[in-house]
Each structure stands twice: as C-alpha cells, then as structure tokens.
Design a protein around this motif. Structure first.
Motif, PDB file in Angstrom:
ATOM      1  N   ARG A  28     -20.521  53.198 -50.346  1.00  0.00           N
ATOM      2  CA  ARG A  28     -21.539  54.218 -50.641  1.00  0.00           C
ATOM      3  C   ARG A  28     -22.696  53.638 -51.447  1.00  0.00           C
ATOM      4  O   ARG A  28     -23.846  54.054 -51.298  1.00  0.00           O
ATOM      5  N   GLN A  29     -22.388  52.632 -52.291  1.00  0.00           N
ATOM      6  CA  GLN A  29     -23.417  52.068 -53.176  1.00  0.00           C
ATOM      7  C   GLN A  29     -23.942  50.713 -52.688  1.00  0.00           C
ATOM      8  O   GLN A  29     -24.601  49.987 -53.430  1.00  0.00           O
ATOM      9  N   GLY A  30     -23.635  50.386 -51.423  1.00  0.00           N
ATOM     10  CA  GLY A  30     -24.206  49.186 -50.824  1.00  0.00           C
ATOM     11  C   GLY A  30     -23.639  47.888 -51.359  1.00  0.00           C
ATOM     12  O   GLY A  30     -24.311  46.848 -51.312  1.00  0.00           O
ATOM     13  N   ASP A  97     -26.051  45.548 -46.466  1.00  0.00           N
ATOM     14  CA  ASP A  97     -27.468  45.461 -46.106  1.00  0.00           C
ATOM     15  C   ASP A  97     -28.006  46.695 -45.410  1.00  0.00           C
ATOM     16  O   ASP A  97     -29.111  47.136 -45.669  1.00  0.00           O
ATOM     17  N   HIS A  98     -27.245  47.189 -44.461  1.00  0.00           N
ATOM     18  CA  HIS A  98     -27.777  48.213 -43.557  1.00  0.00           C
ATOM     19  C   HIS A  98     -27.244  49.584 -43.927  1.00  0.00           C
ATOM     20  O   HIS A  98     -26.045  49.739 -44.202  1.00  0.00           O
ATOM     21  N   PRO A  99     -28.112  50.588 -43.919  1.00  0.00           N
ATOM     22  CA  PRO A  99     -27.658  51.936 -44.289  1.00  0.00           C
ATOM     23  C   PRO A  99     -26.642  52.467 -43.289  1.00  0.00           C
ATOM     24  O   PRO A  99     -26.745  52.216 -42.080  1.00  0.00           O
ATOM     25  N   ILE A 100     -25.647  53.184 -43.799  1.00  0.00           N
ATOM     26  CA  ILE A 100     -24.647  53.825 -42.942  1.00  0.00           C
ATOM     27  C   ILE A 100     -25.184  55.192 -42.541  1.00  0.00           C
ATOM     28  O   ILE A 100     -25.507  56.021 -43.394  1.00  0.00           O
ATOM     29  N   LEU A 101     -25.310  55.408 -41.237  1.00  0.00           N
ATOM     30  CA  LEU A 101     -25.931  56.618 -40.706  1.00  0.00           C
ATOM     31  C   LEU A 101     -24.919  57.426 -39.903  1.00  0.00           C
ATOM     32  O   LEU A 101     -24.066  56.872 -39.214  1.00  0.00           O
ATOM     33  N   GLN A 128     -34.001  57.531 -35.360  1.00  0.00           N
ATOM     34  CA  GLN A 128     -33.239  56.830 -36.389  1.00  0.00           C
ATOM     35  C   GLN A 128     -33.105  55.373 -36.000  1.00  0.00           C
ATOM     36  O   GLN A 128     -32.711  55.066 -34.869  1.00  0.00           O
ATOM     37  N   GLU A 194     -20.756  57.365 -36.709  1.00  0.00           N
ATOM     38  CA  GLU A 194     -21.217  56.917 -38.027  1.00  0.00           C
ATOM     39  C   GLU A 194     -21.024  55.413 -38.114  1.00  0.00           C
ATOM     40  O   GLU A 194     -20.058  54.860 -37.606  1.00  0.00           O
TER      41      GLU A 194
END
Length: 345
Positions: A28-30, A97-101, A128, A194
């Motif tokens: 959650r916090q990368g 690195d990459h946002p979790i979508l 997106q 996701e």
C-alpha cells in the motif's frame, strides 16, 4: 491504532494498521518486499522477525513450518503486528514503482493454445495507464470477492493497439474461474482486475548470464521477460528451459524457437517429462531442473528466474543452491499456487 515496522538492512520504516498484514501495508505504501502468492502458500515472503510480536493468520506449513516459526521466521503476507516490529527482509528495488490499480477489462480474444491452455487477450481501459514490470501478475476479482492470479505474458513495451495484456490460463476442472473461461466466456465480456503485483521480474542492474526456467503455463511471465530482454537491447546470455509433460503441452514452442533464432544471446531447450512414442520426440527428457543441472553444473555466476508448479520451483531452488553453487539471492521465483495448493488440498 497503528504499529511501526522497520525493515532491515534497508532501514525502511512504515506504519501498519491494526489487523493489517505487514506485506499488505508495504504494498500500500510502495515499499518493495519479496512475495508471490500473498496467501501464505508459497513462502516467497519469508522473513526473520528481529524484534516485536506478530500473529499469523492461516498459512501452509510448507510455507512456514512450526520449527521455522519457533526460530523467529514470519510470513509478512499473513503476519499482523501486535507491537512495533523490526523485520529482516530483502527489499526489492522497483517492486513499488508502479501504482496498483483496480480497473475493468474487456475480453478481446480467446485462443485455445492447447487442449487445457487458453490464451486470453484483455483490453485495458483507455483512461488508465496500466504499468508493470515483465514477470508481474494481476488478480481477477470475481463476483463473490474471490481472487485469481495470472501473470502478464507480454512485456510492457508490447501492449498492442488498443492497449491489451496477454494471459495464459490452464484449465483446472471444477475451478470456479477456469471452468467459466473454458466454457461460457465470450469476447467482449467485462472482467474486473487489480494489479500489478509480485516481485518476480527481470533485475536489469545485473549483467550475469540468465537461466529462464518454466514449467507448464509458468512460461507466461518468462515469455514477457524474454520480450523485455529483446526490447531493452540486452546482450546478456540467456537460456530458456521449458518443461512440460507431453509435446502438446509446449503450446508456444514455435514462438520460443523463433525468439531463439532471432535473439543471438538466447538459447531454447524444451524438456518433456513423459515423452511417448506418438510424440515423436528427439529432444531432452526428464525433470526440467535436472536437465539444467546436467548442462550447467556451476551456476555460481548466474541469475535464475523460475516459474511454474511449486514442486518444480522448490526443487530447483534447493538443488541449484546446494549442488550448483547458485547464490541464494540470485534465485528469483514465482510458484503458480492453485486454490487447492492454498487450502492444503
């Protein structure tokens, strides 16, 4: 209420909510921690607890035995802190690195690549920008909240037009999701997914020769890594060992042969464990990781990427390190744990 977790030796500090697994908070916090299944089944995230107390949720004994727990090891994917904690764990550069979508995705194509393998092409939403490392996976969120994990089989530089990802699914008879894929699923169906998840991907800061080891549909993320090697202009020597039971199970054999023919630094070695007369097979026979050891008895200078059945991945990790001198931190793996694996059945 939150607890503070410090990762050693990287000195990364982050907060974990009460009843939240350590790994979930890190994602959650990368913050990149090693992991695979996120379900307490594979043991990829196993770490040492230096200070503090945690409470473990349900997990497989093969992932963390009672003796290992007694010795101070934890599974961050299902360990919730009860105090502030210090955890010894490798951090994975790039994993956060990459946002979790979360996003909808549309089925563009279904191709039966083998009797029990479906290649699924999924269109990504135009609004997106989905980014990932070659080797990572997504999770489908089913209507009942259950999740199923599948690795991208195309490199991020090959998202097609319109942007789409490729997945390779093996049919698990009686499986809630794959029965639908091999039965009622049609083009244009909308699925919810996701990602990206996972710390299995190419370490591009190394110049070591690479062993790519796949069994069955574990070939999918290995294919993405090969495409990434090609797209990045890498000159690292690489060899792909793909193990299957029968010749028909090598469902992208032509692709692998063509990749080896067009990439000067790539060799391809298909291996069958149950070759029969009707297969007309003149190639290698046996357990795929043992064929690797026969060819490369000294792996001390190599980097290994292994993906497939847990039994193959576990045997390769054990034997490559113990018998071939592979440094333990140069074995990168993604074990394809099924729902049966996760629940011990």
């Amino acid at each position: 209420m939150t607890f503070r977790v410090t990762l050693q030796p990287a000195e990364r500090v982050f907060d974990v909510a009460r009843d939240e697994p350590i790994l979930a908070a890190a994602i959650r916090q990368g913050i990149g921690m090693p992991y695979g299944c996120r379900d307490g089944a594979c043991g990829s995230c196993k770490s040492r607890l230096i200070e503090g107390r945690v409470l473990h949720g349900a997990h497989q004994l093969k992932a963390l035995s009672a003796a290992e727990e007694e010795a101070g090891f934890i599974l961050p994917c299902c360990a919730t802190p009860q105090t502030d904690c210090v955890v010894e764990a490798r951090t994975v550069p790039g994993a956060g690195d990459h946002p979790i979508l979360k996003m909808p995705t549309r089925v563009l194509a279904l191709e039966r690549a083998a009797p029990d393998v479906m290649v699924l092409t999924l269109q990504l939403p135009a609004n997106q920008r989905f980014q990932y490392h070659a080797g990572q996976y997504i999770e489908f969120i089913l209507r009942n909240g259950a999740r199923r994990s599948y690795s991208m089989a195309n490199a991020p530089g090959r998202l097609m037009d319109p942007p789409a990802i490729e997945l390779h699914l093996r049919h698990m008879p009686g499986g809630q999701f794959t029965d639908h894929v091999f039965g009622a699923m049609k083009e244009k169906e909308i699925l919810r997914m996701e990602g990206p998840f996972g710390s299995f991907y190419l370490r591009e800061d190394s110049n070591k020769p690479i062993v790519l080891l796949a069994s069955g549909t574990g070939f999918a993320p290995i294919k993405a890594i090969i495409e990434r090697l090609q797209d990045s202009g890498s000159t690292r020597p690489a060899v792909l060992y793909w193990g299957c039971r029968r010749r028909a199970d090598l469902y992208r054999d032509d692709w692998a042969r063509e990749a080896a023919a067009t990439m000067p630094n790539l060799r391809y070695v298909p291996v069958l464990s149950e070759a029969r007369a009707e297969d007309d097979w003149r190639g290698r026979v046996g357990f795929v990781h043992e064929v690797v050891m026969a060819d490369l008895p000294d792996l001390s200078g190599h980097q290994v990427y292994a993906c497939g059945a847990p039994v193959m991945v576990e045997a390769a990790q054990r034997d490559f390190v113990a018998r071939c001198g592979l440094p333990a931190d140069e074995f990168h793996a993604d074990a394809f744990t099924s729902e049966a694996d996760k629940h011990g059945s």
